[in-house]
Enzyme design. Structure first.
Site, PDB file in Angstrom:
ATOM      1  N   ASP A 181       0.839  -1.194   0.000  1.00  0.00           N
ATOM      2  CA  ASP A 181       0.000   0.000   0.000  1.00  0.00           C
ATOM      3  C   ASP A 181       0.880   1.252   0.000  1.00  0.00           C
ATOM      4  O   ASP A 181       1.632   1.494   0.944  1.00  0.00           O
ATOM      5  CB  ASP A 181      -0.880  -0.020   1.263  1.00  0.00           C
TER       6      ASP A 181
ATOM      7  N   TYR B 195       2.914   9.693   0.765  1.00  0.00           N
ATOM      8  CA  TYR B 195       3.898   8.991   1.605  1.00  0.00           C
ATOM      9  C   TYR B 195       5.324   9.203   1.084  1.00  0.00           C
ATOM     10  O   TYR B 195       6.283   8.917   1.782  1.00  0.00           O
ATOM     11  CB  TYR B 195       3.645   7.473   1.658  1.00  0.00           C
TER      12      TYR B 195
ATOM     13  N   LYS C 104      -2.277   6.182  -4.217  1.00  0.00           N
ATOM     14  CA  LYS C 104      -3.419   7.071  -3.931  1.00  0.00           C
ATOM     15  C   LYS C 104      -3.116   8.497  -4.349  1.00  0.00           C
ATOM     16  O   LYS C 104      -1.996   8.989  -4.136  1.00  0.00           O
ATOM     17  CB  LYS C 104      -3.741   7.081  -2.419  1.00  0.00           C
TER      18      LYS C 104
ATOM     19  N   HIS D  73      -7.407   9.579  -2.080  1.00  0.00           N
ATOM     20  CA  HIS D  73      -7.010   9.376  -0.681  1.00  0.00           C
ATOM     21  C   HIS D  73      -7.994   9.984   0.329  1.00  0.00           C
ATOM     22  O   HIS D  73      -8.192   9.443   1.415  1.00  0.00           O
ATOM     23  CB  HIS D  73      -5.618   9.992  -0.486  1.00  0.00           C
TER      24      HIS D  73
END
Ligand SMILES: NC(=O)C1=CN([C@@H]2O[C@H](COP(=O)(O)OP(=O)(O)OC[C@H]3O[C@@H](n4cnc5c(N)ncnc54)[C@H](OP(=O)(O)O)[C@@H]3O)[C@@H](O)[C@H]2O)C=CC1
Ligand SMILES: O=C1Nc2ccccc2C1=O
Length: 302
Positions: free
Chosen positions: A55, A60, A85, A123
């Site tokens: 994921d 991130y 995302k 997201h």
């Protein structure tokens, strides 16, 4: 134990490996400038141990690490499921005048060094025409285009409430969302009102982030003695009991760890089943206490 053969089936007929390894939370970075070699090494280890579902997300800043790890692992691209995302912003609409989801995924794919992702999610639902230049329904159309062009095999959403999902479903979409990734644990059985039931009714698989909440932020809560008792009974760790409970709710857990033993334990939750009364006890005791770790405010922009 390998996760091969342990999948959920999505409403579009595709499959998704039943436990995801997250590169947010403890791995989260604020830029793509520096490579986190510890994350690359941990991902390679996790993949070699049998994790076949990773994921990621634009926010991130772990695309380079994921791409490198896939390459180093030697595992064929088709045997690994990669999620990414699009980041519209957090609880605030102040940020993000950046690229639209179509351009964002193209940039992520370059960093990942991949031709496609297996799942692409919006997201957060914090999107308006005023802040982004497109609304939620128009954002969804970018994802449909990505699916049609083969850049995302499946498309879905994250942190969406019923009203957010309803906007997409009411627009008569060409492709419906197949996943809604939300915070879900025994201490947070509905991130927003009715979201789990509504998603299931509409063929949308719930993915649980924060599934270990009762052992992390929620430690000291009413489930402590229940988990201790059940861990002994099933000869599993408390963390495995919680992940198993999530699976038996029909929800796909997304967890993470930097520890080899824990990573192995995440994969070892398919050879036992909580019996009906134990499953019920976790559900009922869990409901008496709420712990929410992410997006603690939910704002509506209607
Ligand atoms: N869509 C979204 O908005 C969000 C998505 N996510 C995604 O979900 C992923 C997982 O979320 P996360 O909340 O980290 O998942 P979990 O709730 O499973 O928490 C994982 C953390 O719990 C710790 N842990 C596990 N078992 C125990 C235990 N028995 N005792 C103490 N600590 C324990 C681990 O520590 P250790 O490393 O030391 O083993 C690890 O850091 C993220 O990485 C991200 O990919 C997360 C948040 C929001
Ligand atoms: O992993 C995550 N950590 C976060 C913190 C705040 C908002 C979203 C996330 C993630 O997706």
């Amino acid at each position: 134990m390998s996760l091969q053969g342990k999948f959920f089936k999505l409403a579009n007929g595709n499959t998704i490996p039943a436990v995801g390894y997250g590169t947010g939370t403890k791995w989260y970075k604020t830029s793509n400038d520096e490579l986190d070699n510890t994350l690359v090494d941990t991902l390679v280890k996790a993949i070699k141990l049998g994790f076949n579902h990773i994921d990621g997300a634009e926010v991130y800043h772990t695309d380079f690490e994921i791409g490198k790890a896939i390459e180093k692992s030697g595992v064929a691209r088709k045997d690994i499921f990669i999620t990414n995302k699009y980041w519209p912003g957090g609880n605030s609409l102040e940020k993000n005048n950046g690229p639209n989801p179509y351009e964002s995924l193209k940039a992520s794919l370059k960093r990942l060094n991949l031709d496609y992702v297996d799942l692409y999610l919006i997201h957060t639902p914090y999107i308006t025409k005023e802040s982004h230049g497109f609304d939620i329904v128009e954002a969804w159309k970018y994802l449909e285009q990505l699916q049609d062009e083969g850049l995302a095999k499946n498309i879905g959403v994250s942190n969406f409430a019923v009203a957010d999902l309803q906007k997409i479903l009411d627009s008569n979409p060409k492709h419906k969302p197949v996943v809604n990734q939300i915070e879900f644990s025994a201490y947070l059985q509905n991130q927003t009102p009715e979201i789990v039931e509504f998603s299931s009714k509409n063929g949308i698989l719930i993915e649980a982030y924060g599934p270990s909440g009762p052992l992390t932020k929620g430690k000291g809560g009413p489930l402590d003695p229940v988990l201790e008792k059940l861990a002994k009974k099933y000869n599993k760790s408390e963390g495995q009991i919680l992940l198993r409970w999530v699976l038996q709710r029909g929800v796909l857990p997304v967890t993470t760890s930097n520890k080899e033993e824990r990573i192995k334990s995440f994969l070892d939750i398919f050879d036992f089943e909580l019996d009906a009364s134990d499953f019920k006890e976790i559900s009922e005791v869990g409901k008496t206490h709420t712990v929410r770790q992410f997006f603690t405010e939910y704002k509506k922009f209607d």
